[in-house]
Design a protein around this motif. Structure first.
Motif, PDB file in Angstrom:
ATOM      1  N   ARG A  14     -18.407   5.455 -13.001  1.00 42.34           N
ATOM      2  CA  ARG A  14     -17.790   6.449 -12.096  1.00 42.34           C
ATOM      3  C   ARG A  14     -16.273   6.457 -12.202  1.00 42.34           C
ATOM      4  O   ARG A  14     -15.651   7.472 -11.919  1.00 42.34           O
ATOM      5  CB  ARG A  14     -18.092   6.146 -10.620  1.00 42.34           C
ATOM      6  N   GLY A  42     -21.906   8.990   2.324  1.00 43.05           N
ATOM      7  CA  GLY A  42     -22.696   8.531   1.171  1.00 43.05           C
ATOM      8  C   GLY A  42     -21.803   7.716   0.252  1.00 43.05           C
ATOM      9  O   GLY A  42     -21.775   7.913  -0.957  1.00 43.05           O
ATOM     10  N   CYS A  43     -21.093   6.762   0.883  1.00 39.77           N
ATOM     11  CA  CYS A  43     -20.007   6.048   0.176  1.00 39.77           C
ATOM     12  C   CYS A  43     -20.514   5.157  -0.949  1.00 39.77           C
ATOM     13  O   CYS A  43     -19.747   4.788  -1.835  1.00 39.77           O
ATOM     14  CB  CYS A  43     -19.196   5.225   1.173  1.00 39.77           C
ATOM     15  N   GLY A  44     -21.802   4.773  -0.915  1.00 42.54           N
ATOM     16  CA  GLY A  44     -22.311   3.872  -1.953  1.00 42.54           C
ATOM     17  C   GLY A  44     -21.507   2.582  -1.984  1.00 42.54           C
ATOM     18  O   GLY A  44     -21.304   1.937  -0.955  1.00 42.54           O
ATOM     19  N   HIS A  47     -16.727   3.669  -4.477  1.00 41.44           N
ATOM     20  CA  HIS A  47     -15.888   4.067  -5.622  1.00 41.44           C
ATOM     21  C   HIS A  47     -14.936   5.211  -5.279  1.00 41.44           C
ATOM     22  O   HIS A  47     -13.761   5.169  -5.600  1.00 41.44           O
ATOM     23  CB  HIS A  47     -16.757   4.493  -6.812  1.00 41.44           C
ATOM     24  N   ASP A  66     -23.160   5.174   4.755  1.00 43.92           N
ATOM     25  CA  ASP A  66     -24.237   5.327   3.772  1.00 43.92           C
ATOM     26  C   ASP A  66     -25.555   4.990   4.461  1.00 43.92           C
ATOM     27  O   ASP A  66     -25.592   4.175   5.374  1.00 43.92           O
ATOM     28  CB  ASP A  66     -24.020   4.390   2.576  1.00 43.92           C
ATOM     29  N   ARG A  67     -26.615   5.632   3.989  1.00 40.45           N
ATOM     30  CA  ARG A  67     -27.915   5.362   4.629  1.00 40.45           C
ATOM     31  C   ARG A  67     -28.488   4.023   4.164  1.00 40.45           C
ATOM     32  O   ARG A  67     -29.423   3.514   4.755  1.00 40.45           O
ATOM     33  CB  ARG A  67     -28.893   6.501   4.340  1.00 40.45           C
ATOM     34  N   GLU A  68     -27.945   3.443   3.076  1.00 40.65           N
ATOM     35  CA  GLU A  68     -28.453   2.158   2.575  1.00 40.65           C
ATOM     36  C   GLU A  68     -27.591   1.018   3.107  1.00 40.65           C
ATOM     37  O   GLU A  68     -26.464   0.822   2.638  1.00 40.65           O
ATOM     38  CB  GLU A  68     -28.419   2.118   1.035  1.00 40.65           C
ATOM     39  N   TRP A  71     -25.600  -1.214   0.705  1.00 40.24           N
ATOM     40  CA  TRP A  71     -24.375  -0.739   0.057  1.00 40.24           C
ATOM     41  C   TRP A  71     -23.149  -0.962   0.935  1.00 40.24           C
ATOM     42  O   TRP A  71     -22.034  -1.092   0.452  1.00 40.24           O
ATOM     43  CB  TRP A  71     -24.462   0.734  -0.317  1.00 40.24           C
ATOM     44  N   ILE A  98     -26.410   8.489   8.399  1.00 38.77           N
ATOM     45  CA  ILE A  98     -26.930   9.495   7.485  1.00 38.77           C
ATOM     46  C   ILE A  98     -26.126  10.791   7.585  1.00 38.77           C
ATOM     47  O   ILE A  98     -25.631  11.157   8.644  1.00 38.77           O
ATOM     48  CB  ILE A  98     -28.453   9.740   7.632  1.00 38.77           C
ATOM     49  N   ALA A  99     -26.028  11.428   6.434  1.00 40.86           N
ATOM     50  CA  ALA A  99     -25.153  12.594   6.296  1.00 40.86           C
ATOM     51  C   ALA A  99     -25.533  13.720   7.249  1.00 40.86           C
ATOM     52  O   ALA A  99     -24.672  14.452   7.730  1.00 40.86           O
ATOM     53  CB  ALA A  99     -25.218  13.093   4.846  1.00 40.86           C
ATOM     54  N   GLU A 100     -26.823  13.869   7.511  1.00 41.53           N
ATOM     55  CA  GLU A 100     -27.290  15.013   8.310  1.00 41.53           C
ATOM     56  C   GLU A 100     -27.174  14.766   9.809  1.00 41.53           C
ATOM     57  O   GLU A 100     -27.415  15.677  10.609  1.00 41.53           O
ATOM     58  CB  GLU A 100     -28.764  15.325   7.957  1.00 41.53           C
ATOM     59  N   GLN A 115     -18.799  12.225  -2.700  1.00 39.18           N
ATOM     60  CA  GLN A 115     -18.925  12.361  -4.158  1.00 39.18           C
ATOM     61  C   GLN A 115     -20.358  12.088  -4.550  1.00 39.18           C
ATOM     62  O   GLN A 115     -20.924  11.041  -4.195  1.00 39.18           O
ATOM     63  CB  GLN A 115     -17.991  11.378  -4.875  1.00 39.18           C
ATOM     64  N   THR A 116     -20.946  12.986  -5.306  1.00 38.00           N
ATOM     65  CA  THR A 116     -22.343  12.915  -5.764  1.00 38.00           C
ATOM     66  C   THR A 116     -23.286  12.508  -4.623  1.00 38.00           C
ATOM     67  O   THR A 116     -24.049  11.564  -4.752  1.00 38.00           O
ATOM     68  CB  THR A 116     -22.528  11.969  -6.991  1.00 38.00           C
ATOM     69  N   LEU A 121     -29.456  15.541  -1.536  1.00 37.88           N
ATOM     70  CA  LEU A 121     -30.006  15.891  -0.229  1.00 37.88           C
ATOM     71  C   LEU A 121     -30.977  17.067  -0.306  1.00 37.88           C
ATOM     72  O   LEU A 121     -30.792  17.987  -1.104  1.00 37.88           O
ATOM     73  CB  LEU A 121     -28.871  16.245   0.739  1.00 37.88           C
TER      74      LEU A 121
END
Ligand SMILES: C[S@@+](CC[C@H](N)C(=O)[O-])C[C@H]1O[C@@H](n2cnc3c(N)ncnc32)[C@H](O)[C@@H]1O
Length: 304
Positions: A14, A42-44, A47, A66-68, A71, A98-100, A115-116, A121
């Protein structure tokens, strides 16, 4: 528990998607450089947040969600190392979400970025409505998303390779198209989402669109970190007899995209063969290519 899809894509390749001075240009044109409180959805592993941190107004505060949950720990660890090394005046903190249905009040942030993420979704427009809710009135929403159909241009690289043929290329185009269409039909995201950004950003004002100025380069002796990482990932896939998608995902998407079950194994074998031809040419020191990374930025503002 099944491993999250993102485990396959969250690596330092990335870092090679952007030039820093190009991102600085995007930040200046969009006003991201005037923002200090920024949400990275969704920062993962963080990066993108770390990449834009030096461009923000100081002292900055980046909040990643982030939903995980796993991470979140990785991103926080990498942020500590990044801040102590970079000496930037700011903070990066992370939490699950979560994003939603973002866990923040209305009108909280100067900017919301991702990003990505929209590409993964089921309903990216719903996530963008959430981004608009948590950003301040007149605030910035910025999304960096690819159109992975663009990767098909890379087929031109092995037109003359032994074993390559127009028929084999057409099969790869079909595989790509059906897999992307099938994934979208299953509601598991859209690898070509970049092309839909103007439609998705219609609710915003002052929209702007960019594409990265960083090309994808592989040229002997493949010395750069970016080339080394790309080759490492390619080698791992070839050793697992896999192409870009795992065999299981590729089969599901192929079928959902209208592909016939009895053709799947030979199509997937062509995809793997294509990757193996490329790796063999790299190992022989004969593979050289320059292609565009089709990675867009869309930016817009909410109403004041
Ligand atoms: C491809 S990764 C991108 C990570 C990071 N933005 C970057 O550019 O390095 C996609 C990330 O989005 C997260 N994600 C996917 N769907 C999500 C959702 N509905 N809400 C929040 N995060 C989500 C995944 O867990 C993953 O970490």
């Amino acid at each position: 528990m099944a491993e999250p899809h993102s485990i396959r894509v969250l690596d330092d390749t990335r870092n090679a998607w952007w030039n820093d001075d190009f991102l600085a240009l995007v930040a200046a044109r969009t006003g991201l450089d005037q923002c200090s409180y920024v949400l990275d959805v969704g920062c993962g592993h963080g990066h993108f947040g770390r990449r834009i941190a030096p461009l923000l107004k100081t002292p900055f505060e980046i909040m990643g969600v982030d939903r995980e949950p796993q991470w979140i720990d990785v991103a926080a660890r990498r942020a500590r190392a990044f801040l102590s090394q970079s000496k930037l005046d700011g903070s990066l903190t992370y939490q699950s979400g979560i994003a939603e249905a973002l866990p923040f009040g209305d009108h909280t942030f100067d900017a919301v970025v991702c990003q990505t993420v929209l590409m993964h979704l089921r309903d990216p427009a719903a996530a963008l409505r959430e981004f608009a809710r948590v950003v301040k009135p007149g605030g910035l929403v910025l999304a960096a998303e690819p159109n992975n159909f663009g990767a098909l241009q890379r087929l031109a690289n092995d037109l003359d390779a032994p074993g390559a043929s127009v028929e084999a290329h057409l099969l790869l185009v079909e595989a790509h198209a059906r897999i992307i269409a099938g994934k979208r039909a299953l509601g598991e995201g859209d690898n070509a989402l970049g092309a839909r950004l103007p439609a998705l950003f219609r609710p915003f004002e002052s929209t702007q669109f960019f594409t990265t100025d960083r090309p994808y380069v592989l040229a002997p002796p493949y010395e750069s970190d970016a080339e080394q990482l790309v080759i490492e990932r390619l080698r791992e896939r070839c050793e697992r007899d896999e192409a870009g998608w795992s065999r299981g995902d590729a089969r599901r998407y192929w079928l959902a995209g209208g592909g016939a079950l009895e053709r799947f194994e030979s199509v997937y074998a062509s995809m793997v063969e294509h990757e193996k031809r490329e790796l063999a040419a790299i190992d022989a020191g004969t593979h050289a290519e320059l292609s565009a990374i089709v990675h867009f930025v869309a930016a817009g503002r909410t109403k004041r």
